[in-house]
Write a protein that holds these residues in place. Structure first.
Motif, PDB file in Angstrom:
ATOM      1  N   ALA A 121     -94.810  56.508  92.082  1.00 54.22           N
ATOM      2  CA  ALA A 121     -94.212  55.654  93.109  1.00 54.22           C
ATOM      3  C   ALA A 121     -92.721  55.937  93.242  1.00 54.22           C
ATOM      4  O   ALA A 121     -92.171  55.926  94.349  1.00 54.22           O
ATOM      5  CB  ALA A 121     -94.452  54.183  92.774  1.00 54.22           C
ATOM      6  N   GLU A 177     -90.770  57.084  96.627  1.00 53.39           N
ATOM      7  CA  GLU A 177     -89.670  56.317  97.186  1.00 53.39           C
ATOM      8  C   GLU A 177     -88.428  57.189  97.384  1.00 53.39           C
ATOM      9  O   GLU A 177     -87.676  56.998  98.346  1.00 53.39           O
ATOM     10  CB  GLU A 177     -89.387  55.099  96.321  1.00 53.39           C
ATOM     11  N   SER A 229     -95.575  50.855  96.229  1.00 57.29           N
ATOM     12  CA  SER A 229     -94.625  51.769  96.848  1.00 57.29           C
ATOM     13  C   SER A 229     -94.373  51.337  98.290  1.00 57.29           C
ATOM     14  O   SER A 229     -95.138  50.560  98.872  1.00 57.29           O
ATOM     15  CB  SER A 229     -95.178  53.196  96.829  1.00 57.29           C
TER      16      SER A 229
END
Length: 400
Positions: free
Chosen positions: A179, A183, A384
């Protein structure tokens, strides 16, 4: 793909703001810490720190990664506490490298896949490595802990309770790291990566495809993967961090303990038959019609079957006369098109056949079968950005 061995140094620099202080905390040379940070920045392709006279300041990429790395280490700290409590006499447990993620990412994957697959050869094949390399990964983790994590049986390598527990926490930690990578990509404006959704039948027909199409128009580099399985299997994978969220008919609260629920929309069962079925010509369906018909339905004990039986009981009828038990939509479709069998199902699941007038929905309301369709997550998870965007699309479609 970032190297998990670099994460402890990254986190101590991020939290202390100093390479010098970090080197003291993790007992490594300053030059080694500096080199590790540079290698990590090369892995992710962005600067994680601004180098200033007053210390190391996190960039927006570094701040995003720090949140995920802290969550990953929280998972490993929970695993460490469980092992320390279970093995108080084993002195090596508390300082085992696995809890600091000081083991290569591929070796971590070997371990979690072995917990799932039970066969060293199958794990090696799935990861594209040699079987001796996979065996070495397990030996390294077990020797670092001083604890056996698998036992041999006729069914292959079976994880011990502690092995299964460790596998779950590593899966969750790796999910947080993935995640963080996604990002960082989204902060670069790429919104690349993937979302993994566990789907039950009532989420697949309309909600999820529509949401994916809308999302892909905005973020064409994003990919969505779906996992189709039973509720129990998907819930297990959700708790392990293998999937971002589940979508489908929500079970009763006692079946979803430990998971958070978000209702997206509601659904009713419809009675569906072929277009030329004798009942398709009727303007009103009577209880006598329902008692005389033969059904194709999912197995006893499934939510759909229980809802239908509840509706029949409300009309003073006995159990449905079930000729075929199946939960497979393709089999049910074939049986409906070629016979006078009837089923109770969400009309969305056969939307195209109904629109093409191959199948017909009978004029019989079943208000007792109303059920929520929604999203299940781990309450402690932090989805996420891509997963949140997909869930937002699902909520928007559910309101239409």
């Amino acid at each position: 793909m970032l190297n998990t061995r670099h994460l402890r140094a990254f986190l101590t620099v991020a939290q202390s703001g100093s390479v010098i202080r970090s080197s003291e905390l993790i007992r490594r040379a300053q030059s080694a810490v500096t080199r590790t940070i540079k290698e990590l920045e090369k892995d992710v392709g962005v600067p994680l720190f601004e180098r200033r006279a007053q210390g190391m300041l996190l960039t927006e990429f570094g701040r995003a990664l720090q949140v995920r790395v802290e969550r990953a280490f929280a998972e490993m700290d929970a695993a460490r506490a469980a092992f320390t409590a279970a093995c108080p006499a084993v002195k090596s447990v508390a300082q085992a490298p696995i809890f600091a993620l000081a083991i290569g990412r591929q070796r971590l994957l070997v371990f979690v896949e072995l917990v799932e697959q039970h066969h060293m050869g199958a794990v090696a094949d799935s990861l594209g490595i040699s079987q001796p390399a996979a065996s070495q990964a397990l030996r390294e983790i077990e020797s670092g802990l001083g604890v056996r994590l698998f036992s041999r049986s006729a069914g292959g390598l079976q994880p011990t309770p502690l092995g299964a527990l460790l596998g779950m926490h590593i899966r969750r930690a790796l999910a947080e790291i993935r995640a963080g990578e996604l990002e960082i990509a989204s902060l670069q404006g790429a919104m690349a990566g993937s979302v993994i959704v566990g789907t039950l039948s009532l989420g697949r027909a309309r909600l999820l495809p529509t949401a994916i199409i809308r999302l892909m128009k905005q973020y064409p580099k994003l990919t969505v993967s779906t996992v189709e399985a039973s509720f129990e299997h998907l819930a297990m994978r959700l708790r392990a961090g293998d999937i971002d969220f589940m979508l489908g008919a929500l079970r009763e609260p006692e079946h979803t303990i430990g998971l958070s629920r978000e209702v997206v929309t509601h659904d009713l069962l419809s009675l569906v038959v072929r277009k030329d079925h004798p009942l398709a010509r009727k303007r009103q369906i009577t209880p006598a019609d329902l008692s005389a018909v033969s059904w194709v339905l999912p197995q006893r004990g499934t939510p759909t079957r229980e809802l239908l039986e509840r509706a029949l009981a409300a009309r003073g009828l006995g159990k449905a006369r079930v000729a075929v038990e199946t939960a497979d939509l393709a089999i049910t479709r074939g049986l409906l098109l070629g016979s006078d069998l009837m089923t109770a199902v969400s009309a969305h699941l056969y939307h195209h056949e109904i629109a093409a007038k191959l199948l017909a929905v009978l004029p019989a309301a079943l208000p007792e079968t109303r059920r929520p369709i929604g999203i299940l997550q781990r309450p402690s998870s932090s989805p996420s950005l891509a997963a949140r965007l997909l869930m937002d699309e699902l909520h928007a479609i559910g309101k239409l």
